[in-house]
Motif scaffolding. Structure first.
Motif, mmCIF file in Angstrom:
data_model
loop_
_atom_site.group_PDB
_atom_site.id
_atom_site.type_symbol
_atom_site.label_atom_id
_atom_site.label_comp_id
_atom_site.label_asym_id
_atom_site.label_seq_id
_atom_site.Cartn_x
_atom_site.Cartn_y
_atom_site.Cartn_z
ATOM 1 N N PRO A 100 0.813 -1.450 0.111
ATOM 2 C CA PRO A 100 0.662 -0.016 -0.328
ATOM 3 C C PRO A 100 0.383 1.493 0.212
ATOM 4 N N PRO A 101 0.435 2.099 -0.149
ATOM 5 C CA PRO A 101 1.194 3.845 0.115
ATOM 6 C C PRO A 101 1.762 3.922 1.395
ATOM 7 N N GLY A 102 2.908 3.269 0.895
ATOM 8 C CA GLY A 102 3.518 4.329 2.049
ATOM 9 C C GLY A 102 4.589 3.169 2.766
ATOM 10 N N SER A 160 9.027 2.148 -11.312
ATOM 11 C CA SER A 160 7.799 2.910 -10.605
ATOM 12 C C SER A 160 6.944 4.086 -11.166
ATOM 13 N N THR A 161 6.199 3.610 -11.357
ATOM 14 C CA THR A 161 4.745 4.379 -12.651
ATOM 15 C C THR A 161 4.309 5.586 -11.651
ATOM 16 N N GLY A 162 4.697 5.369 -10.423
ATOM 17 C CA GLY A 162 4.272 6.986 -9.383
ATOM 18 C C GLY A 162 5.377 7.597 -9.998
ATOM 19 N N ILE A 169 7.357 7.328 -13.006
ATOM 20 C CA ILE A 169 7.386 7.438 -14.210
ATOM 21 C C ILE A 169 6.527 8.855 -14.842
ATOM 22 N N PHE A 170 5.252 9.186 -13.568
ATOM 23 C CA PHE A 170 4.266 9.151 -14.037
ATOM 24 C C PHE A 170 4.023 11.271 -13.521
ATOM 25 N N ARG A 171 5.261 10.803 -12.234
ATOM 26 C CA ARG A 171 5.606 12.408 -11.467
ATOM 27 C C ARG A 171 6.714 13.535 -12.451
ATOM 28 N N GLU A 172 6.987 12.572 -13.384
ATOM 29 C CA GLU A 172 8.307 12.865 -14.611
ATOM 30 C C GLU A 172 7.520 13.856 -15.614
ATOM 31 N N LEU A 199 -5.888 13.474 -12.233
ATOM 32 C CA LEU A 199 -6.086 12.017 -11.649
ATOM 33 C C LEU A 199 -5.436 11.684 -10.409
ATOM 34 N N ILE A 200 -4.153 12.449 -10.999
ATOM 35 C CA ILE A 200 -2.908 11.486 -9.443
ATOM 36 C C ILE A 200 -3.008 12.359 -8.567
ATOM 37 N N ALA A 201 -3.190 14.079 -8.765
ATOM 38 C CA ALA A 201 -3.227 14.642 -7.733
ATOM 39 C C ALA A 201 -4.803 14.282 -7.052
ATOM 40 N N ASP A 261 7.564 -1.330 -9.238
ATOM 41 C CA ASP A 261 7.052 -0.936 -8.234
ATOM 42 C C ASP A 261 6.036 -0.118 -8.337
ATOM 43 N N GLY A 262 4.587 -0.797 -7.722
ATOM 44 C CA GLY A 262 3.868 0.028 -8.145
ATOM 45 C C GLY A 262 3.142 -0.683 -9.302
ATOM 46 N N PHE A 263 3.120 -1.337 -9.653
ATOM 47 C CA PHE A 263 2.760 -1.577 -11.116
ATOM 48 C C PHE A 263 2.771 -3.593 -10.692
ATOM 49 N N PRO A 264 1.814 -4.447 -11.544
ATOM 50 C CA PRO A 264 0.062 -3.659 -11.050
ATOM 51 C C PRO A 264 -0.630 -3.106 -10.024
ATOM 52 N N ARG A 265 -1.360 -2.719 -10.571
ATOM 53 C CA ARG A 265 -2.014 -2.085 -8.500
ATOM 54 C C ARG A 265 -3.740 -2.675 -9.559
ATOM 55 N N THR A 266 -4.047 -3.314 -10.745
ATOM 56 C CA THR A 266 -5.632 -3.775 -10.837
ATOM 57 C C THR A 266 -4.978 -5.176 -11.575
ATOM 58 N N PRO A 302 -6.433 -6.912 -14.206
ATOM 59 C CA PRO A 302 -6.033 -6.356 -15.686
ATOM 60 C C PRO A 302 -4.585 -6.014 -15.696
ATOM 61 N N GLN A 303 -4.109 -5.423 -15.376
ATOM 62 C CA GLN A 303 -2.485 -4.833 -15.259
ATOM 63 C C GLN A 303 -2.116 -5.909 -14.643
ATOM 64 N N ALA A 304 -2.561 -6.781 -13.993
ATOM 65 C CA ALA A 304 -1.163 -8.480 -13.965
ATOM 66 C C ALA A 304 -1.543 -8.845 -14.761
ATOM 67 N N GLN A 352 4.446 11.513 7.267
ATOM 68 C CA GLN A 352 5.872 12.743 7.532
ATOM 69 C C GLN A 352 6.392 12.738 6.020
ATOM 70 N N ARG A 353 6.407 11.995 5.186
ATOM 71 C CA ARG A 353 6.222 12.493 3.766
ATOM 72 C C ARG A 353 5.456 14.009 3.207
ATOM 73 N N GLN A 354 4.769 13.714 3.353
ATOM 74 C CA GLN A 354 3.902 14.928 3.025
ATOM 75 C C GLN A 354 5.096 16.373 3.336
ATOM 76 N N LYS A 364 -8.047 8.739 -0.410
ATOM 77 C CA LYS A 364 -8.658 8.389 -1.845
ATOM 78 C C LYS A 364 -7.579 7.028 -2.178
ATOM 79 N N ARG A 365 -5.907 7.329 -2.091
ATOM 80 C CA ARG A 365 -5.212 6.462 -2.225
ATOM 81 C C ARG A 365 -5.781 5.155 -1.688
ATOM 82 N N ILE A 366 -5.902 5.621 -0.257
ATOM 83 C CA ILE A 366 -5.972 3.931 0.277
ATOM 84 C C ILE A 366 -7.552 3.146 -0.157
HETATM 85 P P1 ADP Z 1 1.799 5.439 -3.468
HETATM 86 O O1 ADP Z 1 3.390 6.716 -3.048
HETATM 87 O O2 ADP Z 1 1.211 5.552 -3.039
HETATM 88 O O3 ADP Z 1 2.680 3.576 -3.769
HETATM 89 P P2 ADP Z 1 3.023 5.638 -6.688
HETATM 90 O O4 ADP Z 1 3.703 6.867 -6.475
HETATM 91 O O5 ADP Z 1 3.534 3.961 -6.381
HETATM 92 O O6 ADP Z 1 1.724 5.937 -4.420
HETATM 93 O O7 ADP Z 1 1.589 6.399 -7.645
HETATM 94 C C1 ADP Z 1 1.140 7.852 -7.280
HETATM 95 C C2 ADP Z 1 0.086 7.930 -8.687
HETATM 96 O O8 ADP Z 1 0.564 7.458 -9.542
HETATM 97 C C3 ADP Z 1 -1.182 6.705 -7.755
HETATM 98 O O9 ADP Z 1 -1.905 7.477 -6.505
HETATM 99 C C4 ADP Z 1 -1.528 6.361 -8.752
HETATM 100 O O10 ADP Z 1 -2.812 7.676 -9.516
HETATM 101 C C5 ADP Z 1 -0.749 7.031 -10.217
HETATM 102 N N1 ADP Z 1 0.446 5.773 -10.459
HETATM 103 C C6 ADP Z 1 0.617 5.192 -10.184
HETATM 104 N N2 ADP Z 1 1.200 3.601 -10.506
HETATM 105 C C7 ADP Z 1 -0.210 3.042 -11.134
HETATM 106 C C8 ADP Z 1 -0.920 2.236 -11.540
HETATM 107 N N3 ADP Z 1 -0.188 0.875 -11.548
HETATM 108 N N4 ADP Z 1 -1.408 2.275 -12.249
HETATM 109 C C9 ADP Z 1 -2.794 3.097 -11.961
HETATM 110 N N5 ADP Z 1 -2.807 4.434 -11.635
HETATM 111 C C10 ADP Z 1 -1.595 4.493 -10.793
#
Ligand code: ADP
Length: 189
Positions: free
Chosen positions: A9-11, A31-33, A35-38, A53-55, A85-90, A92-94, A127-129, A144-146
């Motif tokens: 889970p997150p954290g 780490s998909t998270g 890559i999205f942040r980048e 969505l992410i915000a 890391d952070g993938f798969p999260r569903t 269908p992703q798996a 703490q991270r925030q 929401k993330r939880i």
């Molecule tokens: P965490 O710190 O909760 O592990 P991440 O840094 O991995 O979070 O991801 C941050 C956000 O990026 C997620 O809340 C989501 O919006 C999006 N995200 C990351 N990975 C995925 C994924 N595999 N499927 C869908 N959304 C994702």
């Protein structure tokens, strides 16, 4: 190839442990998270598509996430293996990951779930925030993330359990002790 998923889970500490695992095993860390942040930081079309969505703490749609993941794997043709890391999260992703790796003549050695209770997760993210100011670490977004984790992501565990690929590691305690436990699991692959 040595491919495995670091799950939790997150954290849960996936990022911290991934850093140590990269050094130990010379694998490519995806780490998909991150890559999205980048993408969001660089204001790419993908970044603009997913930033709201992410915000808000929601998951990015599977189609977008899977395409991005596959592209990332394909851009590392000489990798010895990957830490996902952070993938798969569903589910269908798996399934998509299994099919994709199989099409490359490889697969997942296993999935390691870092086990951390709710109270500790909330404490760590608060703490991270403070340290990073990540918008999705704010209390309401974190909630929401939880929820996303418990409504969608948690179902990934039985998927891998059925394949007998799931290992659980206690994610509470000293970072180096947790790392040692991870190594024990990985060295048995
Ligand atoms: P965490 O710190 O909760 O592990 P991440 O840094 O991995 O979070 O991801 C941050 C956000 O990026 C997620 O809340 C989501 O919006 C999006 N995200 C990351 N990975 C995925 C994924 N595999 N499927 C869908 N959304 C994702």
């Amino acid at each position: 190839m040595l491919n495995f998923v670091l799950f939790g889970p997150p954290g849960a500490g996936k990022g911290t442990q991934s850093q140590k695992l990269i050094d130990q095993y010379q694998l490519i860390h995806i780490s998909t998270g991150d890559i999205f942040r980048e993408h969001i930081k660089n204001q790419t079309p993908l970044g603009q598509q997913v930033s709201a969505l992410i915000a808000d703490g929601q998951l990015v749609p599977d189609q977008i996430t899977i395409a991005m993941l596959e592209e990332e794997v394909d851009s590392n043709p000489n990798a010895k293996g990957f830490i996902f890391d952070g993938f798969p999260r569903t589910v269908p992703q798996a399934q998509a990951l299994d099919e994709f790796l199989e099409s490359k003549g490889t697969g997942l050695a296993g999935v390691i779930a870092l086990d951390v209770d709710q109270e500790e997760l909330t404490r760590r993210i608060a703490q991270r925030q403070k340290e990073t100011g990540r918008v999705d670490d704010q209390a309401d977004k974190l909630q929401k993330r939880i929820e996303e984790y418990f409504s969608k992501t948690v179902h990934v565990l039985p998927y891998y359990e059925a394949q007998q690929k799931l290992s659980k590691v206690n994610g509470i305690g000293n970072v180096d002790d947790i790392f040692a436990e991870l190594r024990t699991v990985i060295d048995n692959y």
